[in-house]
Design an enzyme around this catalytic site. Structure first.
Site, mmCIF file in Angstrom:
data_model
loop_
_atom_site.group_PDB
_atom_site.id
_atom_site.type_symbol
_atom_site.label_atom_id
_atom_site.label_comp_id
_atom_site.label_asym_id
_atom_site.label_seq_id
_atom_site.Cartn_x
_atom_site.Cartn_y
_atom_site.Cartn_z
ATOM 1 C CE LYS A 208 10.506 -24.479 45.794
ATOM 2 N NZ LYS A 208 9.822 -25.364 46.727
ATOM 3 N NE ARG B 196 6.714 -29.445 42.440
ATOM 4 C CZ ARG B 196 6.905 -28.203 41.996
ATOM 5 N NH1 ARG B 196 7.996 -27.545 42.340
ATOM 6 N NH2 ARG B 196 6.010 -27.640 41.217
HETATM 7 N N1 HH2 Z 1 7.243 -26.062 45.232
HETATM 8 C C1 HH2 Z 1 6.521 -25.367 44.303
HETATM 9 C C2 HH2 Z 1 5.306 -25.902 43.873
HETATM 10 N N2 HH2 Z 1 4.839 -27.086 44.348
HETATM 11 N N3 HH2 Z 1 5.098 -28.984 45.736
HETATM 12 C C3 HH2 Z 1 5.797 -29.650 46.653
HETATM 13 N N4 HH2 Z 1 5.354 -30.828 47.133
HETATM 14 N N5 HH2 Z 1 6.998 -29.184 47.139
HETATM 15 C C4 HH2 Z 1 7.514 -27.990 46.714
HETATM 16 O O1 HH2 Z 1 8.601 -27.602 47.205
HETATM 17 C C5 HH2 Z 1 6.786 -27.244 45.724
HETATM 18 C C6 HH2 Z 1 5.557 -27.776 45.255
HETATM 19 C C7 HH2 Z 1 7.027 -24.072 43.761
HETATM 20 O O2 HH2 Z 1 6.103 -23.190 43.278
HETATM 21 P P1 HH2 Z 1 5.691 -22.761 41.771
HETATM 22 O O3 HH2 Z 1 5.548 -21.277 41.773
HETATM 23 O O4 HH2 Z 1 4.498 -23.507 41.349
HETATM 24 O O5 HH2 Z 1 6.896 -23.004 40.831
HETATM 25 P P2 HH2 Z 1 7.480 -24.295 40.195
HETATM 26 O O6 HH2 Z 1 6.334 -25.238 40.036
HETATM 27 O O7 HH2 Z 1 8.074 -23.820 38.901
HETATM 28 O O8 HH2 Z 1 8.506 -24.829 41.140
#
Ligand code: HH2
Length: 270
Positions: A212, A249
């Site tokens: 992040k 995650r």
């Molecule tokens: N962060 C992302 C997506 N989903 N779900 C949970 N529970 N916690 C998180 O911190 C979280 C999440 C990040 O966003 P995205 O743009 O979808 O990127 P990536 O999936 O590659 O991390």
């Protein structure tokens, strides 16, 4: 000894996720990536078909289902790894559950539509309730808090109550502080520094720090490329584990599994 920390590997079938958007949009590529994460030791695969990165545009339900469901079915056909669906939409969660997902990872904490808590109860799946201020398109514009830790804690307690009131079993609920979702650097750091306040609510905590932006903000010399953020991501993940996180995650499953092995071995030698 506390239960082993679970590793949730990220599989994005999106053209625009912040770190791997576009890489696994092809179904064959996505399945190959899922297999690599299972081989690397993932306990859970988190399938996302709509990016939630800051500024992301929403995706239609049918498109989200068309991206995610065939992949979930293909993974389920060859592996009994736990599968979560990263979606805000009850109809997508329902389709994913029918194809074999057992966890609904909801960054909107069952607030996307009024029927979301009932659908979660009806599906009988585990549910991740995550905190987000605002919505993905605009959430990083000007996030504001008085006491971010107290506000996130109160929000998550309220969403857990709402889920249980709709019939979701207490033991099916996970909480997530939502690092990077409507938060500045200082807010992310406060939540990581006081994660035990969230864990203290009595539900298992899922933490998403992998690659992040806050990592790049703390180490600008490393540049902005998301895959140059692994070391900082591991540092934050282990700080989270120390404060009581029960699942991580992550994009980098093998590296996270190794970090946890070292962490656990030190804890066992204490
Ligand atoms: N962060 C992302 C997506 N989903 N779900 C949970 N529970 N916690 C998180 O911190 C979280 C999440 C990040 O966003 P995205 O743009 O979808 O990127 P990536 O999936 O590659 O991390």
């Amino acid at each position: 000894m506390p239960a082993a920390v679970k590793v949730m590997g990220i599989v994005n079938v999106t053209p625009d996720s912040f770190s791997d958007g576009g890489r696994y949009l092809d179904p064959g590529e996505a399945l190959a990536h899922a297999r690599r994460l299972i081989a690397a030791g993932a306990d859970i695969l988190d399938i996302g078909a709509e990016s939630t990165r800051p500024g992301a545009e929403p995706v239609g339900e049918d498109e989200e289902i068309a991206r995610a469901v065939p992949l979930i079915a293909a993974i389920r056909a060859e592996s009994d790894v736990a599968i979560s669906i990263d979606t805000m939409k009850p109809r997508v969660a329902r389709a994913a559950a029918a194809a074999g997902a057992s966890i609904w990872n909801d960054v909107a904490a069952l607030r996307f539509s009024p029927d979301a808590p009932q659908v979660a109860a009806e599906l009988g799946c585990e549910v991740v309730l995550m905190h987000m201020q605002g919505e993905p398109r605009t959430m990083q514009a000007d996030p504001q808090y008085g006491d971010v830790v107290a506000e996130v804690r109160a929000f998550l307690a309220e969403r857990a109550q709402a889920a249980m009131a709709a019939g979701v079993a207490r033991e099916k609920i996970w909480l997530d502080p939502g690092i990077g979702f409507g938060k500045r650097l200082e807010h992310n750091l406060a939540l990581l520094a006081h994660l035990e306040e969230i864990a203290g609510l009595g539900f298992p905590v899922l933490l998403g720090v992998s690659r992040k932006r806050f990592v790049a903000a703390l180490d600008p010399a490393a540049g902005q490329a998301p895959d140059a953020r692994l070391a900082g991501s591991l540092a934050a993940a282990l700080a989270g584990v120390q404060a009581g996180a029960g699942a991580l995650r992550v994009h980098d499953v093998a590296e996270t599994v190794q970090a946890l092995k070292v962490w656990d071995a030190i804890a066992a030698a204490r």
